[in-house]
Every structure is written in structure tokens, then in C-alpha cells.
Design an enzyme around this catalytic site. Structure first.
Site, short mmCIF file in Angstrom:
data_model
loop_
_atom_site.label_atom_id
_atom_site.label_comp_id
_atom_site.label_asym_id
_atom_site.label_seq_id
_atom_site.Cartn_x
_atom_site.Cartn_y
_atom_site.Cartn_z
N GLU A 1 10.48 -3.62 6.71
CA GLU A 1 10.48 -2.16 6.78
C GLU A 1 9.93 -1.69 8.13
O GLU A 1 8.96 -2.27 8.64
CB GLU A 1 9.59 -1.59 5.66
CG GLU A 1 9.53 -0.07 5.63
CD GLU A 1 8.55 0.47 4.59
OE1 GLU A 1 7.49 -0.14 4.39
OE2 GLU A 1 8.84 1.52 4.00
N GLU B 1 8.36 7.16 -2.91
CA GLU B 1 7.08 6.80 -2.29
C GLU B 1 6.55 8.02 -1.56
O GLU B 1 6.57 8.08 -0.34
CB GLU B 1 7.30 5.63 -1.32
CG GLU B 1 6.00 5.01 -0.84
CD GLU B 1 6.22 3.91 0.19
OE1 GLU B 1 5.47 2.93 0.18
OE2 GLU B 1 7.14 4.05 1.04
#
Ligand SMILES: O=C(O)C(=O)[C@H](O)CO
Ligand SMILES: [Mg+2]
Length: 264
Positions: free
Chosen positions: A146, A243
Site C-alpha cells: 500500500e 477505513e
């Protein structure tokens, strides 16, 4: 709308209640899947029991990280001469993953260490990621990398979507893909549609929050209806991790799912 495609990140959502009660809260709110970056403070058996009791599936964890404030606070991935510690962190994540529905495992890259060139750190991370991909394949688990924006994660080695994709390409293993966090991309780079389209072949997981405040989709500058329909048009079939930091209570803020809709 297809709410089943959204996974609740229970490190960020439902924090009004202790971790053990977040599972039932997520299920009651209509989620069928959850993710958590650092599940390791709770034993595997407890995770298994709580997931099963709530009828939930775990779809993402991260590799463990070092103590806050230490050089490995965001992982050992790019720290030269720390391959041993990196491998220990991968093995621990794989133990959890194998016992808990084989979620994706995000490899934490860590911050560029002082005195180490960016090239050397990248070479180190790629070598570590290659080792991890081989181990993950043996375990039947897929990994992600990520990119984090430098405002929230100063110094984190992987700071653009293209760099995450370059690591994935350099490793060249089908068990490693890109975790495209829409919030980080918007803060650091923007041009979401172009980047989602360019990276579509390698995107293994998507996470969402609005920018600039990292609260619910619809609270800021990102047009999520467009982002989600783009993902649908691109044939994205993975989960979308929620998130974000709820602005005024998790359940009170979930109306965005109806307003924005799921994948077509
Ligand atoms: O910060 C993020 O966006 C992440 O997904 C990291 O894994 C930390 O949870
Ligand atoms: Mg993320």
C-alpha cells in the site's frame, strides 16, 4: 447498492465499543466482512470465535510492526539488515491468515532509514517482498503493498500508487498486488480515475475514506459515486475496506452506503 462489497475496518469503525464487541456491531450494521491492521493483541482462537459468532469473514490484516517511535514502527520491510525481523513478522501474519479465512496480508514497508538511499531501501523491500510472496504462495495467502500519503505517514517508503505498482512488477509474483487506498491517493496525488484505470490489473484491495478529513465517504472532496462506478466498470471484484474516522458515531454515519451505492 451492494453493501456486501464493503468491509468494515474494525480498527477504525465501531471504536465506540471494545474490540470484542465490534464484530457483532459490524454484523448488525449489515457488514459481512471486516478488516483489521493489527489483530495480534487478541489470540487467534478468540478471533475465530468472534468472527464465527457474528457470521463475518476477515479480509485484510497487516504484517506486525515494531514499537511506536522505533525505526520499525511502520514495519521492517525496507530496513537493510533486518530481513530476519521482517520474516518473523510475515510468518506471524501468515499464522493468523491461514487460521482466519486467508485474508489478504499487507506487507508493511517501513520508513526510509537515515543514511540509506531510496534505491537501497527499495531494493531491500523488493527482495523481502519476493521472499514473502513465495512463503505466502505456500500458505495459500495473497499479499498487498500500500502507498501512504506523506502528510499522514512522513517518510514511509511507498508513497505513490506507481511506486507500489513498481514493487509489485519488480517482484512479479501472482501472490502480490497493490492495495489502493483512495484517501491516500487523493491526498498525495489525485487523478483517481486515471490511476485506478492504469493499475486495474494489479489492484488486489481498495480502501476508502474521504479527503481531506479522512471521515465518511461523502464528507469531503471525493466523488465516491464516480469512484465506485469506475471500479465496477474496471471489473474490480475485491472488497472495499471502510477505513475512515467516523465524524459523529459509526452507525450514525453509515448512511453514505445508501447515498453512494455499491458497485453496479
Ligand atoms: O494507513 C492506512 O491507510 C493503512 O491501511 C495502513 O495499513 C495502516 O492501517
Ligand atoms: Mg489504508
Amino acid at each position: 447498492m451492494n453493501a456486501a462489497r464493503f468491509a468494515a475496518n474494525i480498527g477504525w469503525l465501531f471504536t465506540e465499543v471494545p474490540i470484542e464487541r465490534r464484530f457483532e456491531a459490524a454484523a448488525a450494521a449489515g457488514f459481512t466482512a471486516v478488516e483489521h491492521a493489527q489483530p495480534y493483541s487478541m489470540p487467534l482462537s478468540r478471533w475465530r470465535a468472534l468472527l464465527d459468532a457474528a457470521g463475518l469473514r476477515l479480509v485484510l490484516v497487516n504484517t506486525p510492526v515494531g514499537e511506536p517511535g522505533s525505526p520499525a514502527a511502520t514495519g521492517w520491510g525496507c530496513l537493510p539488515e533486518q530481513a530476519g525481523q521482517f520474516r518473523v513478522s510475515v510468518e506471524r501474519a501468515l499464522d493468523y491468515a491461514v487460521a482466519l479465512d486467508r485474508p489478504l496480508v499487507q506487507l508493511r514497508a517501513g520508513v526510509l532509514p537515515p543514511g540509506v538511499s531510496r534505491d537501497a531501501a527499495l531494493t531491500c523491500f523488493i527482495a523481502n517482498a519476493h521472499w514473502a510472496a513465495e512463503r505466502a504462495a505456500e500458505a495459500g495467502v495473497r499479499l498487498t503493498v500500500e502507498a501512504l500519503n506523506p502528510r499522514d505517514a512522513p517518510g514511509y517508503l511507498i508513497d505513490t500508487q506507481e511506486l507500489a505498482a513498481a514493487v509489485v512488477a519488480a517482484v512479479g509474483h501472482r501472490h502480490l498486488g497493490v492495495q489502493f487506498d483512495v484517501y491516500h491517493c487523493q491526498v498525495a496525488q489525485g487523478d483517481l480515475t486515471t490511476r485506478l484505470t492504469a493499475l486495474r490489473e494489479v489492484i488486489a484491495h481498495v480502501q476508502i475514506a474521504d479527503a481531506p478529513g479522512r471521515a465518511e465517504p461523502g464528507s469531503g472532496e471525493i466523488r465516491f459515486q464516480h469512484v465506485l462506478s469506475t471500479l465496477g466498470e474496471l471489473g474490480y471484484e475485491g472488497w472495499i475496506g471502510c477505513e475512515y474516522r467516523p465524524a459523529a458515531g459509526t452507525v450514525a454515519g453509515l448512511g453514505w452506503r445508501e447515498r453512494i451505492g455499491g458497485l453496479p
